[in-house]
Design a protein around this motif. Structure first.
Motif, short mmCIF file in Angstrom:
data_model
loop_
_atom_site.label_atom_id
_atom_site.label_comp_id
_atom_site.label_asym_id
_atom_site.label_seq_id
_atom_site.Cartn_x
_atom_site.Cartn_y
_atom_site.Cartn_z
N LEU A 14 0.71 -1.22 0.16
CA LEU A 14 0.14 -0.06 -0.09
C LEU A 14 0.81 1.17 -0.02
CD1 LEU A 14 -2.87 -1.02 2.45
CD2 LEU A 14 -2.77 -1.02 0.02
N LYS A 17 2.20 1.90 -3.18
CA LYS A 17 1.10 2.36 -4.33
C LYS A 17 0.54 3.73 -3.96
CE LYS A 17 -0.68 -2.19 -5.45
NZ LYS A 17 -2.04 -3.05 -5.28
N ILE A 19 -0.03 5.36 -0.58
CA ILE A 19 -1.07 5.42 0.71
C ILE A 19 0.13 5.89 1.62
CG2 ILE A 19 -2.45 4.47 2.44
CD1 ILE A 19 -3.54 4.76 -0.36
N LEU A 25 -2.93 3.44 7.39
CA LEU A 25 -1.98 2.34 7.44
C LEU A 25 -1.94 1.52 8.63
CD1 LEU A 25 1.18 3.89 5.49
CD2 LEU A 25 -0.58 2.25 4.66
N ASP A 48 -3.71 -8.14 -1.80
CA ASP A 48 -4.23 -6.72 -2.29
C ASP A 48 -5.01 -7.00 -3.42
OD1 ASP A 48 -4.85 -4.25 -2.20
OD2 ASP A 48 -3.02 -3.64 -3.32
N TYR A 63 -6.15 -1.79 -1.22
CA TYR A 63 -5.62 -0.49 -1.54
C TYR A 63 -6.85 0.41 -1.87
CZ TYR A 63 -4.17 3.12 -4.92
OH TYR A 63 -4.14 4.31 -5.66
N ALA A 66 -8.11 1.69 1.65
CA ALA A 66 -7.21 2.70 1.98
C ALA A 66 -6.96 3.97 1.21
CB ALA A 66 -5.78 2.20 1.73
#
Length: 215
Positions: A14, A17, A19, A25, A48, A63, A66
């Motif tokens: 994450l 990507k 976040i 988190l 994910d 993802y 988030a």
């Protein structure tokens, strides 16, 4: 409790990507996603990806959970309305980050299972409603944020009306087969809209969504 290595790997993924909200988190690291998936999918809980749940619905890709959550920039004092309790996983994440969550689900079986799971996890700052999520829950509003976990042909006006000025709604909008995940902020004059990403969600069924005969 989650498998530490798998949970750590998910958090790393994450982060790569994009976040960046450390509170988001931390909430994802804390909540055991395997409690919200079907037994046969438990080994995939920290991959994910979206997974099927009962009633023809899905638990969203971590993802996307988030990204949607991060878009609210929660500080801990907000009231957030969630449309589509589903498995209860997104509800659990939100519960760690705001003062109170109001969550609406149209499938009674999903609602009951989610409430049981969240109760087992000692999550107590959630109010549950069974019914048409497109109409929101005006009696417990207005809301600082509204998260819609199903795709609508357009942003339901009833939900916009229940946002505080400056409040944010995160919702997938578009056709049945593909949508854009948008962040819309209510101002005194209009909704200020920003696209977050392309996505694909199950349909939002209701008076201001897709008709039930299609779902």
């Amino acid at each position: 409790m989650p498998n530490d290595a798998s949970s750590d790997q998910l958090i790393q993924s994450l982060t790569r990507k994009g976040i960046q909200d450390q509170r988001v988190l931390a909430a994802i690291a804390k909540i055991p996603r395997e409690r919200f998936v079907l037994d046969e999918d438990a080994e995939e809980a920290y991959v994910d990806t979206a997974l099927p749940i009962d009633c023809g619905q899905t638990i969203s890709q971590p993802y996307i959970v988030a990204l949607m959550t991060q878009a609210f920039e929660l500080t801990g004092d907000e009231t957030v309305l969630e449309i589509g309790t589903g498995s209860g996983y997104q509800t659990a994440i939100l519960s760690q980050l705001c003062r109170h969550v109001v969550s609406i689900e149209r499938h009674e079986a999903l609602a009951q299972t989610a409430q049981s799971t969240l109760s087992d996890l000692q999550i107590t700052n959630v109010s549950y409603r069974l019914g048409d999520g497109t109409l929101g829950c005006a009696e417990l509003g207005p809301y600082d944020g509204i998260l819609v976990a199903a795709a609508a042909p357009k942003v339901p006006q009833s939900l916009v009306n229940q946002l505080r000025n400056g409040g944010r709604i995160v919702i997938p909008v578009g056709e049945e087969s593909s949508q854009s995940l948008i962040l819309a902020t209510r101002t005194p004059q209009q909704l200020r809209v920003e696209k977050l990403c392309d996505c694909r969600f199950v349909k939002l069924i209701g008076a201001e969504g897709w008709p039930a005969s299609d779902g």
